[in-house]
Design a protein around this motif. Sequence first.
Motif, PDB file in Angstrom:
ATOM      1  N   ARG A   1      -3.686   1.495  -2.367  1.00 34.98           N
ATOM      2  CA  ARG A   1      -3.011   3.233  -2.031  1.00 34.98           C
ATOM      3  C   ARG A   1      -2.631   3.400  -0.145  1.00 34.98           C
ATOM      4  O   ARG A   1      -3.634   3.025  -0.276  1.00 34.98           O
ATOM      5  N   ARG A   2      -1.760   3.649  -0.429  1.00 33.75           N
ATOM      6  CA  ARG A   2      -1.207   4.617   1.356  1.00 33.75           C
ATOM      7  C   ARG A   2      -2.445   5.950   0.621  1.00 33.75           C
ATOM      8  O   ARG A   2      -1.533   6.402   0.555  1.00 33.75           O
TER       9      ARG A   2
ATOM     10  N   VAL B   1      -5.648   7.594  -7.679  1.00 34.89           N
ATOM     11  CA  VAL B   1      -5.525   6.393  -6.595  1.00 34.89           C
ATOM     12  C   VAL B   1      -3.750   6.092  -7.772  1.00 34.89           C
ATOM     13  O   VAL B   1      -3.479   5.169  -6.582  1.00 34.89           O
ATOM     14  N   PHE B   2      -4.078   6.694  -8.310  1.00 37.54           N
ATOM     15  CA  PHE B   2      -2.393   5.503  -9.314  1.00 37.54           C
ATOM     16  C   PHE B   2      -1.738   7.063  -9.226  1.00 37.54           C
ATOM     17  O   PHE B   2      -0.448   6.788 -10.473  1.00 37.54           O
TER      18      PHE B   2
ATOM     19  N   GLU C   1       1.494   9.031  -6.816  1.00 32.60           N
ATOM     20  CA  GLU C   1       1.264  10.024  -5.258  1.00 32.60           C
ATOM     21  C   GLU C   1       1.059  11.839  -5.280  1.00 32.60           C
ATOM     22  O   GLU C   1       1.220  12.476  -5.967  1.00 32.60           O
TER      23      GLU C   1
ATOM     24  N   TYR D   1       0.744  -1.161   0.163  1.00 32.34           N
ATOM     25  CA  TYR D   1       0.346   0.169   0.016  1.00 32.34           C
ATOM     26  C   TYR D   1       0.690   1.482   0.286  1.00 32.34           C
ATOM     27  O   TYR D   1       1.811   1.739   1.561  1.00 32.34           O
TER      28      TYR D   1
ATOM     29  N   PHE E   1      -7.081  -1.159  -7.170  1.00 30.63           N
ATOM     30  CA  PHE E   1      -6.093  -0.737  -6.503  1.00 30.63           C
ATOM     31  C   PHE E   1      -5.577  -1.086  -4.966  1.00 30.63           C
ATOM     32  O   PHE E   1      -6.767  -1.358  -4.577  1.00 30.63           O
TER      33      PHE E   1
ATOM     34  N   ARG F   1       2.155   5.947  -4.474  1.00 32.70           N
ATOM     35  CA  ARG F   1       1.667   6.716  -5.684  1.00 32.70           C
ATOM     36  C   ARG F   1       0.582   5.299  -6.078  1.00 32.70           C
ATOM     37  O   ARG F   1      -0.351   5.661  -7.042  1.00 32.70           O
ATOM     38  N   GLY F   2       0.165   4.446  -5.158  1.00 33.15           N
ATOM     39  CA  GLY F   2      -0.594   3.630  -5.610  1.00 33.15           C
ATOM     40  C   GLY F   2      -0.051   2.193  -6.466  1.00 33.15           C
ATOM     41  O   GLY F   2       0.340   2.870  -6.913  1.00 33.15           O
ATOM     42  N   THR F   3      -0.983   0.839  -6.138  1.00 31.89           N
ATOM     43  CA  THR F   3      -0.611  -0.037  -6.932  1.00 31.89           C
ATOM     44  C   THR F   3      -1.860  -0.466  -7.539  1.00 31.89           C
ATOM     45  O   THR F   3      -2.808   0.014  -7.124  1.00 31.89           O
TER      46      THR F   3
END
Length: 1017
Positions: A415-416, A502-503, A505, A261, A413, A264-266
């Motif tokens: 994401r932090r 979300v993808f 940062e 997480y 996704f 920049r999101g995965t």
Amino acid sequence: MRTHLFRRHLLATTIVGGALAAAIPALAQTAQSSPGANEATTVDEIVVTGSRIARPNQDSPVPVSVITAQHIEATGQMNTGDILRTLPEAGVSTFTPTTTTFATANNGVTTVDLRNLGENRTLVLVNGRRHVAGVVGSQIVDFNTIPTDFIERVDVVTGAASAVYGSDALAGVINIITQKDFEGLELSAQGGITDRGDNENYKIGLKFGSNFADDRGNFVGSLGWRKTGSVYARDRCDRQMCVDAGVTSARDQVPGIFSSYIPRGTALIPRPGGLGNLTRVVDDSGAVVPYTNAGFGYNRAAERQLYVPEEQIRFNGQATYNINDNHRFFSEMSLFHGRTSSEIEGNPVGSDNIYTNEFGIDQFPDCRDFDGDGDSECRYGVPIASAIVPTALANAVRAQNPGVADSDLVVGFRRRINDVGNRGNDSERSMARLVAGFEGDITPNLSYELSLNYGRSDYDQRTNGDVITSRFKDALDAVIVGGETVCRDTVARAQGCRPIYVFQEGGISKEAVDYFKASTGLDAFQEQYIVNGYVNGTLPNVSPAGDIGFVIGVEYREEEARSTPDPLTQKGLATGNLTPETRGAFDVREAFAELRVPLLADLPYAQALDLNLAARVSDYSTVGSTTAWAASLEYQPVEWLKLRSQYAVAVRAPNINELFNAGSQTFPIVTDPCEGVTLLNGQAAFFNTRSNIADPDVVLNSGVDASTIGNAVAQACMLDPAVVARVARDGGFALTQPEKQGTTGFNIGNPDLTPETSKTFTAGFLFNPRWNDWWSRLSVSVDYYDISIDDGVGTYGRQTSLNRCYENAASYVPTSPFCGGIQRFAAGSSVGALNQLDIRNLNLAVINVEGLDLKASYSLDLNDAFPAPSMDLGSVSASLTYSHLLDFGSTAFPGAASQTFAGTVGSPENEAVLNLLYARGPLQATVGVQYVGEADTGHFNEAWKSALPSMTFVNAQVRYELNERVNVYAGVDNVFDEYMFIAGTNGDNGQATGWTTFPDVYDGLGRRFYGGFRFSF
């Protein structure tokens, strides 16, 4: 008369002196003031913990460890619980500032667990009376609410004491005795810091007291303030998994510690046919590349708090008033308010938190033929048509799912959400306790006490960094209108919705955050009312060996508790787990009695033989009637030796949480024993390949394992209608990845619980040789204990429930304890898959702990050993407490394998505390040594299993009395900066999340310094 004095001196020096350095300064004084052959002394009778019968000095029928005010001062600790946890008799506490860094409740609470049997089985008293719980819904007391500068001594009795004090005392009793009859004004202050410059701490205390009404009354009060700073993992890179600022050594030691997480999101790219998801990242160039920990992983240590900071203020007051020579009024008041502020890295949010199936269960992206029209479609993710999805990422999804229309494609996704800021819990705890009563003498041989006891604890917590899932979902679906990217839903747009990227940062604006962020919380309280009355007396001239002592009393107690989460949490509308409100109450009426019968006295080889009996009968509104009793013998054949033994049966009634918990949600990881089941010629069997999360078709096409035809588990599974429906539809039972990971469940209370019961046997001796002056300075006690608990409140565990439910055809009973909490989807695309696994409290466990305790003390005036008429050499004292654990095991439920914990982390076979004192005039120097024996970590995680060596921690303090008014001191804890390094920071080995040690077992803060003063007016 002299024989009785020796007997009383034996008991006082052995029990007091043998306790955890039970005030080493006091030991030196005791040794120096022991009565000689021609001296007379007065021995007062007091009530000691373990019995309500008044006894000479510390004459106790059971082992008692005593910690005095002098010892508390010599530790420099600001919390009584921190001192008690160093006792070898104490186990691993659930709540400490190092283990509740991001608890959903109870941040900052400090508790004590005797014998590792659980805080709920340790009864805490103040002046022999119950204290209101600090953990709402339980009987667990928060030691923050009990100030160290108001304590005269702490008595610790391990083993059953329910007959004397009531429920919860299965592991033992901690009785805090507060100071009384103080006159004057005393100001104290202390400050401290670690040698790494964090965890700064301060306290200021003011104690005041005065007589009034012509000295018939006395009031003593204490006002205190305390503040403790935090500790962050980023400031402990020598012991944490830090990779910032070029620090890489810890990373090299333990790979794979990073979270996927990331800010920049995965992206989770679904594959067709339920084959799972590919994890990808949109890099700085805009390209879609595979995710790797080394290349993109997020290091949580940069933001993780290891120690919860807190600020507290408290007031304690006591007043007594002698109505006449025979009757006295007494009262106690305690007020406490504490604040904590925990912090941890930003919220990890994934598409599985946002998107749910038709049953409301969180789901990962999934691509298959959901509607049965022959074409695949993808669900449970961000539509790739959303304007927030980068073109390269949309193309990658298309490439994995050729032929599927864009309108049917989604991408997941993780994401932090650092854009919201770190998560944090701001909590406030308040406690109020008021005791009032009367005590006195009815006749010269009969006294009484009547008291009213009221207590209330309040807990209020606000949690930041959470997300309202429905609003977050709105912000993920965006369109371009007039050249501007906006939320697709016009209603949401009007309410302030802003698209979130979300993808990318930094792709979430403040306006977007304001729309979807949630502030969740918890409001809770517990209230206690107690009325207690008893008479304490003696029957003279009944037994030729001495007066018979007795106590007869009654008690009434009410407990009520409520825990109310915020509306979002109660409805499951935020990313946290759904938690409904819990409330409950009970009352209990009790009668108790004690009897002490001297059988022999002042005979050859029988200077004393006493029989002690105790019993308590209780009637609970929840569990009905209970009975507890105890019987003990004390035998003193000669003046320097005493033998003692006790057998006790104790009870613990289940608490409010155990009875009435409405259900706290969790998302368990379990293995379905029915996966891979099928039918072959009408007989139940399993496929050759039972489980493959990448492709269910592999299971269905692997062929039937001939050796499993008629298998007992397969037969049980085919009795479940939901499993039968899945097999009928697909030809077999093979789960998709989302189905494997989408199971939820609730931990639920049980109003039908019955009381726990325990049987405790202790036997030991007290040795205080009187052969000459040198030997008389030695006191030794050795005690054996065996505590066995039956009907312990516990649960089967979800995997156990599944395995036992489908063990064979006879075991599959939908209403049985094993099967009752299993809920499968009865229809729909996921028919047969596990929907919900609930577990409820049951009376299941059998627990046994067995060991040996040794306590020894010795004090010596150096001038006696090395005569030096011209100078004062001072005195030295030593006190040792040692525990050897012979056995510690439990059986979770009837028929389960027994687990052994002796020799594992938190339950080493050997533990000891040695305290040394040197005193000369106004100077006093103390050294405390804590030894923790070798341990094994294997019971936490076999993959990380390791044997841990023994550890020794040394603390030291120097104190100097400048004059009769001013006392100054300075100390160092963990002088040699010892640290038990254990790999992993996510609880991999059972340690608190974020730590690379077990901070509740081994010192995690390292070397630290403190200093302070006390000024008397």
